[in-house]
Scaffold this motif. Structure first.
Motif, PDB file in Angstrom:
ATOM      1  N   SER A   1      14.774   4.118  -8.360  1.00 20.20           N
ATOM      2  CA  SER A   1      15.567   5.300  -7.712  1.00 20.20           C
ATOM      3  C   SER A   1      14.288   6.268  -6.828  1.00 20.20           C
ATOM      4  CB  SER A   1      15.936   6.653  -8.715  1.00 20.20           C
ATOM      5  OG  SER A   1      15.601   6.700  -9.391  1.00 20.20           O
ATOM      6  N   ASN A   2      12.503   6.247  -7.308  1.00 15.63           N
ATOM      7  CA  ASN A   2      11.939   6.530  -6.607  1.00 15.63           C
ATOM      8  C   ASN A   2      11.272   5.982  -5.458  1.00 15.63           C
ATOM      9  OD1 ASN A   2      10.707   8.997  -8.410  1.00 15.63           O
ATOM     10  ND2 ASN A   2      11.066   7.205 -10.278  1.00 15.63           N
ATOM     11  N   PHE A   3      11.643   5.137  -5.006  1.00 13.47           N
ATOM     12  CA  PHE A   3      11.673   3.819  -3.868  1.00 13.47           C
ATOM     13  C   PHE A   3      12.720   3.744  -3.311  1.00 13.47           C
ATOM     14  CE2 PHE A   3       8.784   2.957  -7.761  1.00 13.47           C
ATOM     15  CZ  PHE A   3       7.318   2.993  -6.542  1.00 13.47           C
ATOM     16  N   ASN A   4      12.538   3.837  -1.677  1.00  6.37           N
ATOM     17  CA  ASN A   4      13.684   3.439  -1.139  1.00  6.37           C
ATOM     18  C   ASN A   4      14.117   2.403  -0.943  1.00  6.37           C
ATOM     19  OD1 ASN A   4      11.766   1.557   1.313  1.00  6.37           O
ATOM     20  ND2 ASN A   4      11.005   3.820   2.518  1.00  6.37           N
ATOM     21  N   ALA A   5      15.292   2.159  -0.002  1.00  7.92           N
ATOM     22  CA  ALA A   5      16.343   0.877  -0.054  1.00  7.92           C
ATOM     23  C   ALA A   5      14.619  -0.726   0.274  1.00  7.92           C
ATOM     24  CB  ALA A   5      17.147   0.825   0.066  1.00  7.92           C
ATOM     25  N   LYS A   6      14.314  -0.341   1.170  1.00  8.53           N
ATOM     26  CA  LYS A   6      13.472  -1.256   1.291  1.00  8.53           C
ATOM     27  C   LYS A   6      12.445  -1.739   0.598  1.00  8.53           C
ATOM     28  CE  LYS A   6      14.078  -1.197   7.154  1.00  8.53           C
ATOM     29  NZ  LYS A   6      13.143  -1.002   8.301  1.00  8.53           N
ATOM     30  N   GLN A   7      11.823  -0.301   0.201  1.00 10.10           N
ATOM     31  CA  GLN A   7      10.871  -0.865  -0.897  1.00 10.10           C
ATOM     32  C   GLN A   7      11.501  -1.671  -2.202  1.00 10.10           C
ATOM     33  OE1 GLN A   7       9.376   3.467  -1.264  1.00 10.10           O
ATOM     34  NE2 GLN A   7       7.343   2.654   0.472  1.00 10.10           N
ATOM     35  N   VAL A   8      12.147  -1.233  -2.528  1.00 14.64           N
ATOM     36  CA  VAL A   8      12.652  -1.899  -3.660  1.00 14.64           C
ATOM     37  C   VAL A   8      12.818  -3.215  -3.934  1.00 14.64           C
ATOM     38  CG1 VAL A   8      15.476  -2.646  -5.266  1.00 14.64           C
ATOM     39  CG2 VAL A   8      14.224   0.171  -4.604  1.00 14.64           C
ATOM     40  N   GLU A   9      13.468  -3.808  -2.144  1.00 16.54           N
ATOM     41  CA  GLU A   9      13.854  -5.007  -2.122  1.00 16.54           C
ATOM     42  C   GLU A   9      12.179  -5.901  -2.465  1.00 16.54           C
ATOM     43  OE1 GLU A   9      15.742  -7.980   1.785  1.00 16.54           O
ATOM     44  OE2 GLU A   9      15.600  -5.722   1.704  1.00 16.54           O
ATOM     45  N   LEU A  10      11.593  -4.942  -1.492  1.00 11.66           N
ATOM     46  CA  LEU A  10       9.793  -5.742  -1.024  1.00 11.66           C
ATOM     47  C   LEU A  10       9.646  -5.981  -2.249  1.00 11.66           C
ATOM     48  CD1 LEU A  10       7.381  -6.023   1.254  1.00 11.66           C
ATOM     49  CD2 LEU A  10       6.285  -3.410   0.048  1.00 11.66           C
ATOM     50  N   ILE A  11       9.988  -4.850  -3.665  1.00  9.98           N
ATOM     51  CA  ILE A  11       9.364  -5.270  -5.446  1.00  9.98           C
ATOM     52  C   ILE A  11       9.930  -6.236  -6.009  1.00  9.98           C
ATOM     53  CG2 ILE A  11       9.280  -3.591  -7.771  1.00  9.98           C
ATOM     54  CD1 ILE A  11       8.716  -0.748  -5.869  1.00  9.98           C
ATOM     55  N   ALA A  12      11.652  -6.967  -5.213  1.00  6.78           N
ATOM     56  CA  ALA A  12      11.981  -7.405  -6.142  1.00  6.78           C
ATOM     57  C   ALA A  12      10.975  -8.593  -5.918  1.00  6.78           C
ATOM     58  CB  ALA A  12      13.786  -7.427  -5.803  1.00  6.78           C
TER      59      ALA A  12
ATOM     60  N   ILE B   1       0.664  -0.972   0.101  1.00 10.96           N
ATOM     61  CA  ILE B   1      -0.283  -0.307  -0.007  1.00 10.96           C
ATOM     62  C   ILE B   1       0.992   1.088  -0.117  1.00 10.96           C
ATOM     63  CG2 ILE B   1      -1.867   1.082   1.371  1.00 10.96           C
ATOM     64  CD1 ILE B   1      -2.868  -1.107  -0.018  1.00 10.96           C
ATOM     65  N   LYS B   2       1.774   1.687   0.629  1.00 12.11           N
ATOM     66  CA  LYS B   2       2.611   2.852   0.413  1.00 12.11           C
ATOM     67  C   LYS B   2       3.394   2.818  -0.341  1.00 12.11           C
ATOM     68  CE  LYS B   2       3.487   2.472   5.617  1.00 12.11           C
ATOM     69  NZ  LYS B   2       4.350   2.055   6.587  1.00 12.11           N
ATOM     70  N   LEU B   3       4.025   1.702  -0.996  1.00  8.15           N
ATOM     71  CA  LEU B   3       3.825   1.522  -2.569  1.00  8.15           C
ATOM     72  C   LEU B   3       3.194   2.211  -3.552  1.00  8.15           C
ATOM     73  CD1 LEU B   3       5.565  -1.768  -3.601  1.00  8.15           C
ATOM     74  CD2 LEU B   3       7.458  -0.436  -2.841  1.00  8.15           C
ATOM     75  N   LEU B   4       2.212   1.660  -3.696  1.00 10.66           N
ATOM     76  CA  LEU B   4       1.102   2.111  -4.418  1.00 10.66           C
ATOM     77  C   LEU B   4       0.850   4.050  -4.278  1.00 10.66           C
ATOM     78  CD1 LEU B   4      -1.551  -0.540  -4.104  1.00 10.66           C
ATOM     79  CD2 LEU B   4       0.026  -0.160  -5.599  1.00 10.66           C
ATOM     80  N   ASP B   5       1.472   4.434  -2.628  1.00 12.39           N
ATOM     81  CA  ASP B   5       1.447   5.733  -2.794  1.00 12.39           C
ATOM     82  C   ASP B   5       2.228   6.964  -3.316  1.00 12.39           C
ATOM     83  OD1 ASP B   5      -0.874   5.910  -0.968  1.00 12.39           O
ATOM     84  OD2 ASP B   5      -0.033   6.586   1.284  1.00 12.39           O
ATOM     85  N   VAL B   6       3.335   5.836  -3.645  1.00 10.11           N
ATOM     86  CA  VAL B   6       4.541   6.453  -4.022  1.00 10.11           C
ATOM     87  C   VAL B   6       4.572   6.305  -5.396  1.00 10.11           C
ATOM     88  CG1 VAL B   6       7.059   5.918  -5.027  1.00 10.11           C
ATOM     89  CG2 VAL B   6       6.019   5.740  -2.637  1.00 10.11           C
ATOM     90  N   ALA B   7       3.635   5.333  -6.433  1.00 10.21           N
ATOM     91  CA  ALA B   7       3.451   5.005  -7.531  1.00 10.21           C
ATOM     92  C   ALA B   7       2.071   6.540  -8.100  1.00 10.21           C
ATOM     93  CB  ALA B   7       3.089   3.896  -7.842  1.00 10.21           C
ATOM     94  N   ALA B   8       1.063   6.597  -7.507  1.00  6.83           N
ATOM     95  CA  ALA B   8       0.145   7.529  -7.500  1.00  6.83           C
ATOM     96  C   ALA B   8       1.353   9.071  -7.486  1.00  6.83           C
ATOM     97  CB  ALA B   8      -0.385   7.509  -6.423  1.00  6.83           C
ATOM     98  N   GLU B   9       2.297   9.557  -7.134  1.00  6.70           N
ATOM     99  CA  GLU B   9       3.040  10.509  -7.035  1.00  6.70           C
ATOM    100  C   GLU B   9       3.388  10.487  -8.035  1.00  6.70           C
ATOM    101  OE1 GLU B   9       4.750  11.645  -3.007  1.00  6.70           O
ATOM    102  OE2 GLU B   9       2.673  11.591  -2.496  1.00  6.70           O
TER     103      GLU B   9
END
Length: 468
Positions: free
Chosen positions: A320-331, A88-96
């Motif tokens: 690059s728009n996501f922090n390190a933990k979010q990049v790991e979550l995505i992967a 859900i936090k990823l989606l906030d970043v994606a929306a912006e």
């Protein structure tokens, strides 16, 4: 169950074995299938009757809740809930990101003329207040999110109620097992969904919610509406089901047919259609201008619910728009996904490829999906699709908004298939509801079809936490 290799829930890294409790249920059900299954079907009929008597249905048809639960252990339950909240936090970043990045906007061609509605973001976070993340476990052991369902997902009230009803029926499959459905907030409190609507309004305005409307258009998508309206009324909110055309935009705000201002709207709409009609314009404008609190806002209804949002998350161009933990979550949890169009991109191993050629050469490992369709419409699973049909759809996909996604093979369970009254192996998945950024509950669907959907003769299995 997955082994824990670190301190956080994201550290689960091995293929999830079935829980001991679920393995026992599986064995018992297989035994019933090969001997006398009369007791099981008698108990299933008792459950189905109790579900119907409680008023639950799926668009007028029986709500297909199976006697067989999916039993998961506490570690996996915690892992899934933490993963869902992180997405859900990823989606906030994606929306912006969508609002300011033309490359991202190009992945959503269906909405290029709707930006004046979509890009008016609310101030509160999370932007997505109500959603259901649908997923499967991949061969690497990680839970994979296949769809985001950030528009108006089904099951937000009925699945919690169904779990409670299931827990009250003496169940020979659960005999001697400690299975708990109340670990899920929406099963513990059937008003969990309604309370989130009230909370969302307070977060947006600082005021108490007085009036609300559940909104649809031309009578479509009314499932659960009666539960939502009555739930709002039970907590003291004046609520009604209204068609878009029954409301008017005024200097005072959005008003209903009685002229009273509507504070909050919950959208149960076919978002693919509403922008086509002139008579929906005032409502779209009012929600976008935040003259009424709209759950979920238009960016959730169109962009974040489109399957191309997974292409935004899984493409290294935007990492690059996501922090390190979010990049790991995505992967770990977002499968490789791309909008189907000619050009160069990277494959799941991050090697450069020409996408159309890659799709042709890797049919067995891919799925083609319309980016904004629902209920599994026109989804093609490569290894189940004849080569000539796959070729035809590649051409179609290149001309229409389609995504291509890596194929995640579903696990299988033995379950009672209610429509055919048979006990057989079925593919299954597990979905996570998130209300206000917090885990709310699980749903598990099972089906003979590779595309699991309750609207396509699928069933629902209650999810219970074993030994919790």
């Amino acid at each position: 169950m997955p082994t824990q290799t670190g301190s956080g829930p994201a550290e689960i890294a091995t293929v999830p074995a079935i829980s001991e409790a679920d393995a026992r249920i599986e064995r018992q059900l297989c035994e019933f299938a090969t001997s006398d299954s009369a007791l099981i079907w008698e108990t299933q009929d008792e459950l189905s009757s109790a579900i119907a008597e409680a008023g639950m249905h799926f668009e007028g048809r029986a709500y297909p809740v199976c006697l067989r639960p999916l039993a998961i252990d506490c570690d996996l339950a915690n892992h899934l809930s933490a993963t869902a909240e992180g997405v859900i936090k990823l989606l906030d970043v994606a929306a912006e990101l969508y609002c300011c990045n033309e490359e991202v906007q190009s992945l959503f061609p269906s909405y290029k003329d709707l930006g004046h509605w979509i890009t008016c973001l609310p101030q509160y976070r999370p932007i997505v207040r109500i959603c259901r993340l649908d997923g499967l476990f991949g061969s690497d052991g990680y839970y994979k999110i296949l769809e985001t369902n950030t528009e108006g997902p089904g099951g937000v009230i009925q699945n919690g109620l169904a779990a409670k009803v299931w827990s009250r029926i003496p169940n020979p499959l659960a005999h001697g097992l400690a299975l708990d459905v109340s670990k899920q907030p929406f099963a513990k409190d059937p008003n969990c969904f309604v309370r989130e609507l009230v909370s969302a309004y307070h977060a947006a305005t600082g005021s108490e919610l007085r009036t609300a409307a559940v909104v649809n258009f031309r009578g479509r998508y009314t499932n659960e509406v009666e539960w939502i309206v009555s739930g709002l009324r039970d907590v003291g909110v004046e609520a009604a089901l209204l068609d878009i055309t029954a409301m008017k935009r005024t200097p005072r705000g959005l008003v209903g047919p009685d002229g009273e201002i509507i504070d909050l709207v919950y959208n149960k709409l076919d978002v693919r259609e509403i922008a086509k009609y002139i008579e929906t314009g005032e409502y779209l404008d009012a929600c976008a201008a935040q003259e009424v609190v709209s759950i979920n806002p238009w960016i959730s209804q169109w962009i974040l619910s489109d399957k191309a949002i997974l292409a935004v998350l899984s493409d290294d161009r935007f990492a690059s728009n996501f922090n390190a933990k979010q990049v790991e979550l995505i992967a770990r949890h977002i499968p490789w996904t791309r909008l189907v169009r000619a050009g160069v991109t990277t494959n799941p191993e991050r090697r450069r490829i020409e996408l159309i050629g890659y799709i042709r050469e890797n049919k067995a490992n891919l799925v083609l999906k319309p980016s904004n369709a629902t209920r599994g419409e026109h989804v093609l699973v490569g290894h189940l699709t004849p080569s000539e049909v796959w070729e035809e759809h590649i051409d179609r996909a290149a001309r229409n908004p389609y995504v291509v996604q890596e194929y995640i093979r579903p696990g299988e369970v033995t379950a009672l298939h209610l429509p055919s009254r048979s006990i057989k192996k079925m593919a299954y998945g597990i979905d996570c509801y998130v209300f206000g950024g917090r885990f709310a509950g699980f749903q598990s669907r099972a089906s003979f079809d590779a595309v699991m959907n309750v609207g396509r003769s699928g069933i629902l299995m209650p999810v219970a936490v074993a030994g919790g």
